[in-house]
Write a protein that holds these residues in place. Structure first.
Motif, mmCIF file in Angstrom:
data_model
loop_
_atom_site.group_PDB
_atom_site.id
_atom_site.type_symbol
_atom_site.label_atom_id
_atom_site.label_comp_id
_atom_site.label_asym_id
_atom_site.label_seq_id
_atom_site.Cartn_x
_atom_site.Cartn_y
_atom_site.Cartn_z
ATOM 1 N N SER A 153 3.470 10.406 -25.008
ATOM 2 C CA SER A 153 2.744 10.339 -23.742
ATOM 3 C C SER A 153 3.448 11.103 -22.632
ATOM 4 N N ALA A 154 4.723 11.416 -22.824
ATOM 5 C CA ALA A 154 5.481 12.153 -21.805
ATOM 6 C C ALA A 154 5.278 13.661 -21.909
ATOM 7 N N LEU A 155 4.542 14.106 -22.913
ATOM 8 C CA LEU A 155 4.350 15.539 -23.105
ATOM 9 C C LEU A 155 3.313 16.084 -22.134
ATOM 10 N N THR A 156 3.799 16.702 -21.075
ATOM 11 C CA THR A 156 2.960 17.392 -20.101
ATOM 12 C C THR A 156 3.480 18.810 -19.949
ATOM 13 N N LEU A 157 2.656 19.685 -19.375
ATOM 14 C CA LEU A 157 3.105 21.056 -19.144
ATOM 15 C C LEU A 157 4.395 21.069 -18.326
ATOM 16 N N ARG A 158 4.423 20.249 -17.289
ATOM 17 C CA ARG A 158 5.586 20.239 -16.405
ATOM 18 C C ARG A 158 6.838 19.744 -17.126
ATOM 19 N N ALA A 159 6.692 18.663 -17.915
ATOM 20 C CA ALA A 159 7.849 18.110 -18.610
ATOM 21 C C ALA A 159 8.415 19.104 -19.619
ATOM 22 N N VAL A 160 7.532 19.755 -20.351
ATOM 23 C CA VAL A 160 7.972 20.740 -21.350
ATOM 24 C C VAL A 160 8.630 21.930 -20.656
ATOM 25 N N ALA A 161 8.015 22.383 -19.568
ATOM 26 C CA ALA A 161 8.567 23.524 -18.837
ATOM 27 C C ALA A 161 9.959 23.207 -18.297
ATOM 28 N N GLU A 162 10.135 22.006 -17.733
ATOM 29 C CA GLU A 162 11.440 21.621 -17.204
ATOM 30 C C GLU A 162 12.491 21.551 -18.303
ATOM 31 N N ARG A 163 12.109 21.000 -19.462
ATOM 32 C CA ARG A 163 13.066 20.906 -20.566
ATOM 33 C C ARG A 163 13.436 22.291 -21.089
ATOM 34 N N ALA A 164 12.454 23.207 -21.121
ATOM 35 C CA ALA A 164 12.715 24.559 -21.633
ATOM 36 C C ALA A 164 13.330 25.474 -20.581
ATOM 37 N N GLY A 165 13.279 25.070 -19.311
ATOM 38 C CA GLY A 165 13.823 25.896 -18.245
ATOM 39 C C GLY A 165 12.959 27.092 -17.909
#
Length: 209
Positions: free
Chosen positions: A35-47
Protein backbone atom coordinates in the motif's frame (compact mmCIF):
# COMPACT_ATOMS: atom_id res chain seq x y z
CA UNK A 1 26.60 37.93 -6.16
CA UNK A 2 25.49 34.34 -5.68
CA UNK A 3 24.98 31.73 -8.34
CA UNK A 4 23.27 28.37 -8.30
CA UNK A 5 25.31 25.43 -9.42
CA UNK A 6 23.07 23.04 -11.35
CA UNK A 7 22.84 19.56 -9.92
CA UNK A 8 24.55 17.08 -12.24
CA UNK A 9 22.21 14.62 -13.92
CA UNK A 10 23.24 11.02 -14.29
CA UNK A 11 22.19 9.41 -17.53
CA UNK A 12 21.64 5.68 -17.40
CA UNK A 13 20.72 3.08 -19.98
CA UNK A 14 16.95 2.48 -20.11
CA UNK A 15 17.24 -1.11 -18.89
CA UNK A 16 19.43 -0.03 -15.96
CA UNK A 17 17.05 2.77 -14.98
CA UNK A 18 14.01 0.49 -15.23
CA UNK A 19 15.69 -2.12 -13.03
CA UNK A 20 16.65 0.59 -10.54
CA UNK A 21 13.02 1.70 -10.27
CA UNK A 22 11.77 -1.85 -9.72
CA UNK A 23 14.44 -2.38 -7.05
CA UNK A 24 13.40 0.83 -5.30
CA UNK A 25 9.73 -0.17 -5.41
CA UNK A 26 10.59 -3.60 -4.02
CA UNK A 27 12.51 -2.03 -1.15
CA UNK A 28 9.55 0.23 -0.32
CA UNK A 29 7.13 -2.71 -0.35
CA UNK A 30 9.40 -4.86 1.81
CA UNK A 31 9.79 -2.07 4.37
CA UNK A 32 6.28 -0.60 4.36
CA UNK A 33 3.97 -2.92 2.44
CA UNK A 34 2.35 -2.82 -0.99
CA UNK A 35 0.00 0.00 0.00
CA UNK A 36 3.01 2.31 0.37
CA UNK A 37 3.87 2.01 -3.32
CA UNK A 38 3.21 5.43 -4.82
CA UNK A 39 5.03 7.36 -7.53
CA UNK A 40 6.43 9.71 -4.92
CA UNK A 41 7.60 6.96 -2.56
CA UNK A 42 9.34 5.05 -5.35
CA UNK A 43 10.91 8.22 -6.73
CA UNK A 44 12.25 9.21 -3.29
CA UNK A 45 13.71 5.75 -2.71
CA UNK A 46 15.34 5.73 -6.17
CA UNK A 47 16.54 9.33 -5.87
CA UNK A 48 14.82 10.44 -9.07
CA UNK A 49 11.74 12.45 -10.04
CA UNK A 50 8.20 11.11 -10.02
CA UNK A 51 7.99 11.96 -13.71
CA UNK A 52 10.90 9.68 -14.49
CA UNK A 53 9.25 6.84 -12.56
CA UNK A 54 6.03 7.40 -14.52
CA UNK A 55 7.98 7.38 -17.78
CA UNK A 56 9.43 3.93 -17.10
CA UNK A 57 6.42 2.58 -15.18
CA UNK A 58 3.32 4.20 -16.70
CA UNK A 59 1.02 1.81 -14.82
CA UNK A 60 1.37 1.67 -11.04
CA UNK A 61 -0.93 -1.37 -11.02
CA UNK A 62 1.56 -3.24 -13.19
CA UNK A 63 4.47 -2.12 -10.99
CA UNK A 64 2.69 -3.29 -7.83
CA UNK A 65 1.95 -6.65 -9.47
CA UNK A 66 5.60 -6.97 -10.54
CA UNK A 67 6.88 -6.17 -7.06
CA UNK A 68 4.40 -8.55 -5.44
CA UNK A 69 5.47 -11.34 -7.81
CA UNK A 70 9.19 -10.74 -7.25
CA UNK A 71 8.84 -10.77 -3.45
CA UNK A 72 6.65 -13.86 -3.31
CA UNK A 73 8.74 -15.79 -5.84
CA UNK A 74 11.82 -15.07 -3.74
CA UNK A 75 10.02 -16.47 -0.69
CA UNK A 76 8.83 -19.57 -2.57
CA UNK A 77 12.33 -20.34 -3.83
CA UNK A 78 13.70 -19.96 -0.29
CA UNK A 79 11.07 -22.31 1.16
CA UNK A 80 11.62 -24.80 -1.67
CA UNK A 81 15.31 -24.99 -0.72
CA UNK A 82 14.45 -25.57 2.93
CA UNK A 83 11.89 -28.25 2.10
CA UNK A 84 14.18 -30.01 -0.38
CA UNK A 85 16.81 -30.46 2.34
CA UNK A 86 14.44 -32.62 4.44
CA UNK A 87 14.64 -36.40 4.16
CA UNK A 88 11.04 -37.44 3.50
CA UNK A 89 7.48 -36.13 3.14
CA UNK A 90 6.69 -35.84 6.88
CA UNK A 91 9.98 -34.01 7.47
CA UNK A 92 9.33 -31.77 4.45
CA UNK A 93 5.90 -30.84 5.77
CA UNK A 94 7.40 -30.19 9.20
CA UNK A 95 10.08 -27.98 7.67
CA UNK A 96 7.43 -26.11 5.71
CA UNK A 97 5.43 -25.41 8.88
CA UNK A 98 8.53 -24.43 10.84
CA UNK A 99 9.85 -21.99 8.27
CA UNK A 100 6.49 -20.37 7.53
CA UNK A 101 5.62 -19.93 11.21
CA UNK A 102 8.96 -18.91 12.66
CA UNK A 103 8.07 -15.21 12.79
CA UNK A 104 10.87 -14.22 10.44
CA UNK A 105 8.61 -13.47 7.47
CA UNK A 106 6.31 -10.80 8.90
CA UNK A 107 7.13 -8.33 6.13
CA UNK A 108 6.02 -10.89 3.56
CA UNK A 109 2.85 -11.66 5.52
CA UNK A 110 2.02 -7.96 5.16
CA UNK A 111 2.64 -8.22 1.40
CA UNK A 112 0.32 -11.25 1.19
CA UNK A 113 -2.47 -9.68 3.23
CA UNK A 114 -2.33 -6.39 1.36
CA UNK A 115 -2.09 -8.25 -1.94
CA UNK A 116 -5.37 -10.04 -1.27
CA UNK A 117 -7.12 -6.79 -0.34
CA UNK A 118 -5.68 -4.63 -3.12
CA UNK A 119 -6.28 -7.30 -5.77
CA UNK A 120 -9.99 -6.47 -5.65
CA UNK A 121 -9.20 -3.17 -7.37
CA UNK A 122 -6.42 -4.30 -9.73
CA UNK A 123 -6.72 -6.93 -12.43
CA UNK A 124 -2.94 -7.09 -12.78
CA UNK A 125 -2.42 -7.74 -9.08
CA UNK A 126 -5.34 -10.19 -8.94
CA UNK A 127 -3.71 -12.27 -11.68
CA UNK A 128 -0.36 -12.17 -9.87
CA UNK A 129 -1.95 -13.23 -6.57
CA UNK A 130 -3.74 -16.17 -8.19
CA UNK A 131 -0.55 -17.30 -9.91
CA UNK A 132 1.47 -17.25 -6.70
CA UNK A 133 -1.27 -18.96 -4.70
CA UNK A 134 -1.31 -21.75 -7.28
CA UNK A 135 2.46 -22.04 -6.99
CA UNK A 136 2.24 -22.44 -3.20
CA UNK A 137 -0.54 -24.97 -3.60
CA UNK A 138 1.54 -26.99 -6.05
CA UNK A 139 4.47 -27.05 -3.61
CA UNK A 140 2.35 -28.30 -0.70
CA UNK A 141 0.40 -30.73 -2.85
CA UNK A 142 3.66 -32.23 -4.08
CA UNK A 143 4.74 -32.93 -0.49
CA UNK A 144 1.38 -34.47 0.42
CA UNK A 145 1.32 -36.57 -2.75
CA UNK A 146 4.86 -37.80 -2.03
CA UNK A 147 3.75 -38.91 1.43
CA UNK A 148 0.76 -40.73 0.00
CA UNK A 149 2.93 -42.62 -2.48
CA UNK A 150 5.31 -43.55 0.35
CA UNK A 151 2.40 -44.86 2.42
CA UNK A 152 2.89 -42.44 5.36
CA UNK A 153 -0.07 -40.22 4.39
CA UNK A 154 -3.45 -41.64 3.41
CA UNK A 155 -5.57 -38.76 2.13
CA UNK A 156 -7.25 -39.29 -1.24
CA UNK A 157 -7.41 -35.54 -1.91
CA UNK A 158 -3.88 -34.13 -1.72
CA UNK A 159 -4.83 -31.05 -3.72
CA UNK A 160 -7.70 -30.05 -1.45
CA UNK A 161 -5.68 -30.84 1.66
CA UNK A 162 -2.90 -28.59 0.36
CA UNK A 163 -5.32 -25.67 0.11
CA UNK A 164 -6.54 -26.31 3.66
CA UNK A 165 -3.01 -26.36 5.03
CA UNK A 166 -2.09 -23.14 3.23
CA UNK A 167 -5.26 -21.45 4.50
CA UNK A 168 -4.56 -22.55 8.05
CA UNK A 169 -0.94 -21.32 8.03
CA UNK A 170 -1.79 -18.05 6.27
CA UNK A 171 -4.66 -17.37 8.65
CA UNK A 172 -2.58 -17.96 11.76
CA UNK A 173 0.25 -15.80 10.44
CA UNK A 174 -2.14 -12.96 9.57
CA UNK A 175 -3.86 -13.15 12.95
CA UNK A 176 -0.57 -13.26 14.83
CA UNK A 177 0.67 -10.24 12.92
CA UNK A 178 -2.48 -8.27 13.73
CA UNK A 179 -2.41 -9.25 17.41
CA UNK A 180 1.34 -8.87 17.84
CA UNK A 181 1.52 -12.52 18.90
CA UNK A 182 4.27 -15.10 18.44
CA UNK A 183 3.34 -17.42 15.57
CA UNK A 184 5.86 -20.08 16.58
CA UNK A 185 3.70 -21.22 19.49
CA UNK A 186 1.10 -22.44 16.97
CA UNK A 187 3.53 -24.58 14.96
CA UNK A 188 3.10 -27.75 16.99
CA UNK A 189 -0.69 -27.49 16.95
CA UNK A 190 -0.55 -26.87 13.20
CA UNK A 191 1.55 -30.00 12.73
CA UNK A 192 -0.96 -32.07 14.69
CA UNK A 193 -3.82 -30.65 12.60
CA UNK A 194 -1.81 -31.36 9.44
CA UNK A 195 -1.43 -35.00 10.47
CA UNK A 196 -5.19 -35.34 10.67
CA UNK A 197 -5.65 -33.70 7.28
CA UNK A 198 -3.10 -35.85 5.46
CA UNK A 199 -4.10 -39.04 7.28
CA UNK A 200 -0.84 -39.62 9.17
CA UNK A 201 -0.19 -41.18 12.56
CA UNK A 202 0.05 -38.67 15.46
CA UNK A 203 3.61 -37.47 15.92
CA UNK A 204 4.56 -38.24 12.31
CA UNK A 205 5.21 -34.62 11.28
CA UNK A 206 8.16 -33.17 13.22
CA UNK A 207 8.44 -29.47 14.08
CA UNK A 208 11.12 -27.76 16.11
CA UNK A 209 8.87 -25.29 17.93
Amino acid sequence: MSSTVPRPRTRKAPAERAAEIVAAATAVARDQGLSALTLRAVAERAGITSGLVAHYQPSMDDLVARVYTDLVEEEVRDVERVVAAATDAPARLGSLIDTLMDGARDELTVVWVEGWAMARRSDALAAAVRTQMQRWQALVEGIVDEGCRAGVFSTTEPGEVAWQLIGMIDGLNAQSLARGADTTRFARRTARAAEALVGARPGTIPVSA
